[in-house]
Motif scaffolding. Structure first.
Motif, PDB file in Angstrom:
ATOM      1  N   TYR A 186      -8.861 -50.241   1.563  1.00 37.16           N
ATOM      2  CA  TYR A 186      -7.467 -50.549   1.259  1.00 37.16           C
ATOM      3  C   TYR A 186      -6.712 -50.989   2.509  1.00 37.16           C
ATOM      4  O   TYR A 186      -6.954 -50.485   3.610  1.00 37.16           O
ATOM      5  CB  TYR A 186      -6.755 -49.318   0.699  1.00 37.16           C
ATOM      6  CG  TYR A 186      -7.088 -48.966  -0.724  1.00 37.16           C
ATOM      7  CD1 TYR A 186      -6.424 -49.575  -1.789  1.00 37.16           C
ATOM      8  CD2 TYR A 186      -8.042 -48.002  -1.020  1.00 37.16           C
ATOM      9  CE1 TYR A 186      -6.706 -49.230  -3.106  1.00 37.16           C
ATOM     10  CE2 TYR A 186      -8.334 -47.659  -2.327  1.00 37.16           C
ATOM     11  CZ  TYR A 186      -7.663 -48.272  -3.364  1.00 37.16           C
ATOM     12  OH  TYR A 186      -7.949 -47.937  -4.655  1.00 37.16           O
ATOM     13  N   ARG A 187      -5.752 -51.874   2.290  1.00 36.88           N
ATOM     14  CA  ARG A 187      -4.746 -52.211   3.294  1.00 36.88           C
ATOM     15  C   ARG A 187      -3.399 -51.786   2.713  1.00 36.88           C
ATOM     16  O   ARG A 187      -2.958 -52.325   1.690  1.00 36.88           O
ATOM     17  CB  ARG A 187      -4.763 -53.699   3.613  1.00 36.88           C
ATOM     18  CG  ARG A 187      -6.063 -54.148   4.264  1.00 36.88           C
ATOM     19  CD  ARG A 187      -6.075 -55.635   4.582  1.00 36.88           C
ATOM     20  NE  ARG A 187      -5.979 -56.448   3.379  1.00 36.88           N
ATOM     21  CZ  ARG A 187      -7.023 -56.710   2.584  1.00 36.88           C
ATOM     22  NH1 ARG A 187      -8.230 -56.228   2.870  1.00 36.88           N
ATOM     23  NH2 ARG A 187      -6.865 -57.450   1.506  1.00 36.88           N
ATOM     24  N   VAL A 188      -2.786 -50.821   3.358  1.00 38.38           N
ATOM     25  CA  VAL A 188      -1.543 -50.222   2.859  1.00 38.38           C
ATOM     26  C   VAL A 188      -0.452 -50.365   3.911  1.00 38.38           C
ATOM     27  O   VAL A 188      -0.706 -50.160   5.102  1.00 38.38           O
ATOM     28  CB  VAL A 188      -1.753 -48.726   2.525  1.00 38.38           C
ATOM     29  CG1 VAL A 188      -0.451 -48.097   2.039  1.00 38.38           C
ATOM     30  CG2 VAL A 188      -2.847 -48.562   1.472  1.00 38.38           C
ATOM     31  N   PRO A 194       1.712 -50.121   8.746  1.00 29.18           N
ATOM     32  CA  PRO A 194       0.434 -50.558   8.183  1.00 29.18           C
ATOM     33  C   PRO A 194      -0.685 -49.563   8.458  1.00 29.18           C
ATOM     34  O   PRO A 194      -0.767 -48.969   9.530  1.00 29.18           O
ATOM     35  CB  PRO A 194       0.174 -51.883   8.909  1.00 29.18           C
ATOM     36  CG  PRO A 194       0.891 -51.748  10.207  1.00 29.18           C
ATOM     37  CD  PRO A 194       2.072 -50.867   9.968  1.00 29.18           C
ATOM     38  N   VAL A 195      -1.539 -49.381   7.428  1.00 28.84           N
ATOM     39  CA  VAL A 195      -2.687 -48.478   7.541  1.00 28.84           C
ATOM     40  C   VAL A 195      -3.864 -49.114   6.813  1.00 28.84           C
ATOM     41  O   VAL A 195      -3.701 -49.632   5.708  1.00 28.84           O
ATOM     42  CB  VAL A 195      -2.394 -47.092   6.930  1.00 28.84           C
ATOM     43  CG1 VAL A 195      -3.631 -46.209   6.978  1.00 28.84           C
ATOM     44  CG2 VAL A 195      -1.230 -46.412   7.645  1.00 28.84           C
ATOM     45  N   GLU A 196      -5.040 -49.082   7.426  1.00 32.49           N
ATOM     46  CA  GLU A 196      -6.258 -49.499   6.750  1.00 32.49           C
ATOM     47  C   GLU A 196      -7.151 -48.278   6.597  1.00 32.49           C
ATOM     48  O   GLU A 196      -7.405 -47.567   7.574  1.00 32.49           O
ATOM     49  CB  GLU A 196      -6.987 -50.599   7.540  1.00 32.49           C
ATOM     50  CG  GLU A 196      -6.207 -51.906   7.578  1.00 32.49           C
ATOM     51  CD  GLU A 196      -7.046 -53.056   8.103  1.00 32.49           C
ATOM     52  OE1 GLU A 196      -8.276 -52.869   8.237  1.00 32.49           O
ATOM     53  OE2 GLU A 196      -6.473 -54.128   8.369  1.00 32.49           O
ATOM     54  N   ARG A 197      -7.597 -48.030   5.378  1.00 36.52           N
ATOM     55  CA  ARG A 197      -8.434 -46.849   5.139  1.00 36.52           C
ATOM     56  C   ARG A 197      -9.300 -47.066   3.912  1.00 36.52           C
ATOM     57  O   ARG A 197      -8.976 -47.869   3.037  1.00 36.52           O
ATOM     58  CB  ARG A 197      -7.591 -45.594   4.961  1.00 36.52           C
ATOM     59  CG  ARG A 197      -6.700 -45.581   3.742  1.00 36.52           C
ATOM     60  CD  ARG A 197      -5.909 -44.287   3.673  1.00 36.52           C
ATOM     61  NE  ARG A 197      -5.011 -44.162   4.800  1.00 36.52           N
ATOM     62  CZ  ARG A 197      -4.229 -43.111   5.014  1.00 36.52           C
ATOM     63  NH1 ARG A 197      -4.221 -42.107   4.156  1.00 36.52           N
ATOM     64  NH2 ARG A 197      -3.434 -43.051   6.060  1.00 36.52           N
ATOM     65  N   GLU A 198     -10.389 -46.339   3.872  1.00 32.59           N
ATOM     66  CA  GLU A 198     -11.244 -46.352   2.686  1.00 32.59           C
ATOM     67  C   GLU A 198     -10.882 -45.147   1.826  1.00 32.59           C
ATOM     68  O   GLU A 198     -10.720 -44.035   2.347  1.00 32.59           O
ATOM     69  CB  GLU A 198     -12.717 -46.322   3.078  1.00 32.59           C
ATOM     70  CG  GLU A 198     -13.166 -47.594   3.781  1.00 32.59           C
ATOM     71  CD  GLU A 198     -14.656 -47.839   3.623  1.00 32.59           C
ATOM     72  OE1 GLU A 198     -15.394 -46.872   3.368  1.00 32.59           O
ATOM     73  OE2 GLU A 198     -15.074 -49.001   3.739  1.00 32.59           O
ATOM     74  N   VAL A 263       7.548 -42.029   0.023  1.00 29.38           N
ATOM     75  CA  VAL A 263       7.792 -43.403   0.455  1.00 29.38           C
ATOM     76  C   VAL A 263       8.908 -44.024  -0.374  1.00 29.38           C
ATOM     77  O   VAL A 263       9.179 -43.598  -1.495  1.00 29.38           O
ATOM     78  CB  VAL A 263       6.526 -44.284   0.325  1.00 29.38           C
ATOM     79  CG1 VAL A 263       5.434 -43.833   1.284  1.00 29.38           C
ATOM     80  CG2 VAL A 263       6.010 -44.289  -1.112  1.00 29.38           C
ATOM     81  N   ARG A 264       9.523 -45.048   0.214  1.00 30.73           N
ATOM     82  CA  ARG A 264      10.488 -45.861  -0.534  1.00 30.73           C
ATOM     83  C   ARG A 264       9.877 -47.190  -0.948  1.00 30.73           C
ATOM     84  O   ARG A 264      10.180 -47.705  -2.014  1.00 30.73           O
ATOM     85  CB  ARG A 264      11.754 -46.087   0.300  1.00 30.73           C
ATOM     86  CG  ARG A 264      12.604 -44.821   0.458  1.00 30.73           C
ATOM     87  CD  ARG A 264      13.921 -45.127   1.157  1.00 30.73           C
ATOM     88  NE  ARG A 264      14.790 -43.963   1.155  1.00 30.73           N
ATOM     89  CZ  ARG A 264      14.767 -43.004   2.075  1.00 30.73           C
ATOM     90  NH1 ARG A 264      13.890 -43.081   3.088  1.00 30.73           N
ATOM     91  NH2 ARG A 264      15.575 -41.967   2.003  1.00 30.73           N
ATOM     92  N   THR A 265       9.034 -47.748  -0.082  1.00 35.39           N
ATOM     93  CA  THR A 265       8.332 -48.983  -0.421  1.00 35.39           C
ATOM     94  C   THR A 265       6.902 -48.887   0.084  1.00 35.39           C
ATOM     95  O   THR A 265       6.638 -48.295   1.132  1.00 35.39           O
ATOM     96  CB  THR A 265       8.997 -50.223   0.212  1.00 35.39           C
ATOM     97  OG1 THR A 265       8.939 -50.124   1.629  1.00 35.39           O
ATOM     98  CG2 THR A 265      10.437 -50.364  -0.237  1.00 35.39           C
TER      99      THR A 265
END
Length: 300
Positions: A186-188, A194-198, A263-265
């Motif tokens: 995922y790219r969140v 920004p965070v990239e994680r599986e 979170v808001r967005t």
């Protein structure tokens, strides 16, 4: 007679619980009329026609929109009355009634649910938050949860199945999808970070539960001006199978692989994943999700 008679649109899903509770709509209409309210009853042949007729009836000027059915019908109503001064009432009669449950509306007792509706019509409506998902340039409202992971994949498979009917269809779909369970890259972007994680599953919750009682975010609040980002990280299949039943009781929150973030967005992207909101198909990722504080009036 009601102390303050209202004009109410009642939209009935004829396929609620696959037709097993088709008496709920007529009963709700009968009791609203007996209480002195003017009822515009809609019972159309398909959901798209019902959506069109309900939208037109509300636009013509009414005091409330009441939906009879499950979370799919609630989603229809939310997308008609969000950011208006028209409140939404719910008489739950679907396979999944998570929004009604989150609002404290009785989901197992039809007469009690109608009693609650009649009482709510005599007091100011409650104001709650709504979620907005942007996909392909279109905005769609939701009240409960946006799913973008294993749960959404199960929903996608279940929607392609013609049998069995009822909730067991989702159990069969779940077992089929477990065979190919794998982490998703995922790219969140959560509130600009920004965070990239599986992960196996990512959801964005306004309400506490989805899927007819899966309490994915048991502490979620409908009126705190926030959404909750729920992530299930990679784990072995056997551990996922042990965790999954805990979701129904909300006792999964202390597991190391589970995280929550207000979170808001949030923007979510991943290959091969289709997003669902309130059990309704949105489309392939990416999606952008945001909260609209106080955007929805409800009779609860």
């Amino acid at each position: 007679m009601a102390a303050s008679p209202r004009t109410v649109v009642v939209a009935v899903n004829p396929m609620a619980s696959f037709g097993k509770r088709r008496d709920v709509g007529p009963r709700a209409i009968e009791r609203l009329r007996a209480a002195g309210h003017t009822v515009v009853a809609l019972d159309e042949a398909n959901i798209e026609l019902l959506r069109r007729e309900a939208k037109a009836a509300v636009a013509a000027g009414v005091d409330a929109l009441v939906v009879v059915g499950g979370d799919g019908m609630v989603n229809l109503g939310v997308n008609i009355v969000a950011q208006t001064d028209i409140p939404l009432g719910i008489v739950p009669s679907g396979t999944g009634n998570d929004m009604a449950d989150g609002l404290g509306i009785p989901v197992a007792d039809t007469e009690a649910a109608i009693d609650a509706l009649l009482a709510a019509l005599q007091r100011p409506p409650r104001r709650i938050d709504a979620g907005v998902v942007t996909h392909g340039g279109l905005n769609t409202w939701f009240g409960c949860v946006l799913s973008a992971g294993f749960d959404a994949t199960v929903n996608e498979r279940a929607n392609l199945m013609t049998r069995p009917r009822g909730r067991s269809r989702y159990v069969f779909a779940l077992l089929r999808e477990l065979a190919t369970l794998r982490p998703i890259p995922y790219r969140v972007v959560a509130d600009g970070v920004p965070v990239e994680r599986e992960a196996l599953l990512i959801a964005v919750a306004n309400n506490r539960s989805i899927g007819g009682g899966m309490r994915v975010v048991p502490h979620a609040s409908l009126d705190d001006g926030m959404l909750d980002l729920f992530i299930v990280k990679e784990m072995p299949k056997w551990r996922f199978l042990r965790m999954f039943p805990k979701v129904f009781s909300g006792t999964h929150t202390d597991l190391a692989e589970v995280s929550f973030e207000p979170v808001r967005t949030v923007t979510i992207d991943a290959p091969g994943v289709v997003a669902y909101a309130d059990g309704e198909r949105i489309g392939p990722l990416p999606v952008e999700v945001s909260v609209a504080p106080g955007a929805l009036l409800v009779l609860a």
